[in-house]
Design an enzyme around this catalytic site. Structure first.
Site, PDB file in Angstrom:
ATOM      1  N   ASP A 160       0.854  -1.221   0.015  1.00  0.00           N
ATOM      2  CA  ASP A 160       0.076  -0.010  -0.064  1.00  0.00           C
ATOM      3  C   ASP A 160       0.837   1.251  -0.097  1.00  0.00           C
ATOM      4  O   ASP A 160       0.624   2.137  -0.854  1.00  0.00           O
ATOM      5  CB  ASP A 160      -0.973   0.088   1.143  1.00  0.00           C
ATOM      6  CG  ASP A 160      -1.865  -1.269   1.496  1.00  0.00           C
ATOM      7  OD1 ASP A 160      -2.454  -1.606   0.301  1.00  0.00           O
ATOM      8  OD2 ASP A 160      -1.158  -2.182   2.248  1.00  0.00           O
ATOM      9  N   HIS A 188      -4.658  -3.565   6.457  1.00  0.00           N
ATOM     10  CA  HIS A 188      -4.646  -3.848   4.998  1.00  0.00           C
ATOM     11  C   HIS A 188      -6.052  -4.307   4.175  1.00  0.00           C
ATOM     12  O   HIS A 188      -6.074  -5.207   3.919  1.00  0.00           O
ATOM     13  CB  HIS A 188      -3.396  -4.811   4.701  1.00  0.00           C
ATOM     14  CG  HIS A 188      -3.501  -5.178   3.108  1.00  0.00           C
ATOM     15  ND1 HIS A 188      -2.932  -4.233   2.226  1.00  0.00           N
ATOM     16  CD2 HIS A 188      -3.612  -6.271   2.685  1.00  0.00           C
ATOM     17  CE1 HIS A 188      -2.939  -4.955   1.047  1.00  0.00           C
ATOM     18  NE2 HIS A 188      -3.604  -6.103   1.180  1.00  0.00           N
TER      19      HIS A 188
END
Ligand SMILES: NC(=O)c1ccc[n+]([C@@H]2O[C@H](COP(=O)([O-])OP(=O)(O)OC[C@H]3O[C@@H](n4cnc5c(N)ncnc54)[C@H](O)[C@@H]3O)[C@@H](O)[C@H]2O)c1
Ligand SMILES: O=C(O)C[C@H](O)C(=O)O
Length: 329
Positions: A160, A188
């Site tokens: 990410d 996440h």
């Protein structure tokens, strides 16, 4: 004198991330160009043949740093003496599966793996969980390993982080190496919060350089947070090479440190910083030095960020409650 090889265990070794990851570990990119590695591959019994095939290919690369490969379907064997454990194999969500079913199925994987790490890994073991839901799977493994210091269990939000770097570079016309101090907060998952308020682009504050809060709210954040789903839609399979790359980055940074003046994002057990309940495995801005990570202290969190961090942390709290109710932690 030649160094003793570092033992690296990879679970789900015959999967698509495993295939992208193993060659990079064996070539020295995980730990450094002078660190020999011994690989231990863990797979389920039906996938052992495929893991053997990958091991044959690893042999055929004649990597000078690769000192050996063991393959097993027994976590007690695969984690024996392991220094770095990359928990990639997980049960994917299938049609009709509820969230609770997914957590339960993964509990059946991560609980015994945590116990095997507890009983057999080296004293300095470091664990990175990649398999989804990564943060909560890390919590399950950690709970099953009471003799391992809790902070050794981490989950991956580096993908990410890297996605956010690229999106910000595109928007500002900078290169990714011009960008520092970006943060992924939380889970996440689609609730994660990529934060640019403390980031710098070529030495200037990123939020000021962008000067467009609606771009942040309506484009940047959803693009980063939903990138995994967009890749699945486009490729027909979840990200593999970029996920493997992020796993390499995560461990390399943890072991070798963050550059001066910069930080990275890792999902780690909260110490209560920034209002994140203690013990939740949540993503924070961290610096690493001497093989130890440390949460970046004293950042000012504005209202825009606060509500988004809280939303992702709320989701993590719910996941923790769910696995607690299932007796997994
Ligand atoms: N955290 C992240 O940023 C991120 C990014 C991409 C993918 N992922 C996740 O990583 C996981 C793996 O992805 P993939 O594309 O490699 O999946 P994959 O299905 O190609 O491979 C998974 C492998 O795990 C193995 N496996 C299943 N149960 C196991 C067990 N108990 N022990 C050992 N191995 C086991 C399977 O046999 C399979 O070979 C998925 O959960 C995916 O959602 C996470
Ligand atoms: O496997 C997924 O669900 C997506 C993956 O976590 C990703 O971020 O690419």
């Amino acid at each position: 004198m030649p160094r003793t090889p570092v033992t690296v265990t990879v679970t789900g070794a015959a999967g698509q991330i495993g295939y992208a990851l193993l060659f990079r570990i064996a070539s020295g990119q995980l730990l450094g160009p002078d660190v020999p590695v011994r690989l231990r591959l863990l797979e389920i019994t039906p996938a052992l043949g495929a893991a053997e095939g990958t091991a044959m290919e690893l042999d055929d690369c004649a990597f000078p740093l690769l000192s050996g490969i063991d393959i097993s379907d027994d976590p007690n064997v695969a984690f024996d003496g392991t220094n770095v454990a990359l928990l990639v194999g997980a049960r994917p969500r299938t049609k009709g599966m509820e969230r609770g079913d997914l957590l339960e199925a993964n509990g059946g994987i991560f609980k015994p793996q945590g116990k095997a790490i507890n009983d057999h890994a080296a004293d300095d073991v470091r664990v990175l969980v990649v398999g989804n839901p990564a943060n909560t799977n890390a919590l399950i493994a950690q709970a099953a390993a009471p003799d391992v210091p809790a902070e050794r269990f981490t989950a991956m939000t580096r993908l990410d982080h890297n996605r956010a770097l690229s999106q910000l570079a595109k928007k500002t016309g900078a290169t990714v190496s011009d960008i520092r101090r970006l943060t992924i907060w939380g889970n996440h998952s689609a609730t994660q919060y990529p934060d640019v308020f403390h980031a710098e682009v070529a030495g200037k504050n990123a939020a000021e350089a962008i000067g467009d809060e609606s771009w942040l709210a309506d484009e940047f954040i959803p693009t980063v947070a939903k990138r995994g789903a967009a890749i699945i839609e486009a490729r027909g399979a979840s990200s593999a090479a970029s996920a493997a790359n992020a796993a390499v980055d995560h461990v390399h940074t943890w072991v070798n440190g963050t550059p001066e003046g910069d930080w990275t994002s890792m999902a780690i057990p909260s110490d209560g910083s920034y209002g994140v309940p203690e013990g939740l495995i949540s993503s924070f801005p961290v610096t690493c030095a001497d093989g130890v990570y440390r949460i970046v202290p004293d950042l000012e969190i504005n209202d825009f960020s606060r509500v988004r961090i809280d939303a992702s942390v709320r989701e993590l709290t719910e996941e923790r409650e769910a696995v607690r109710a299932l007796g997994l932690i």
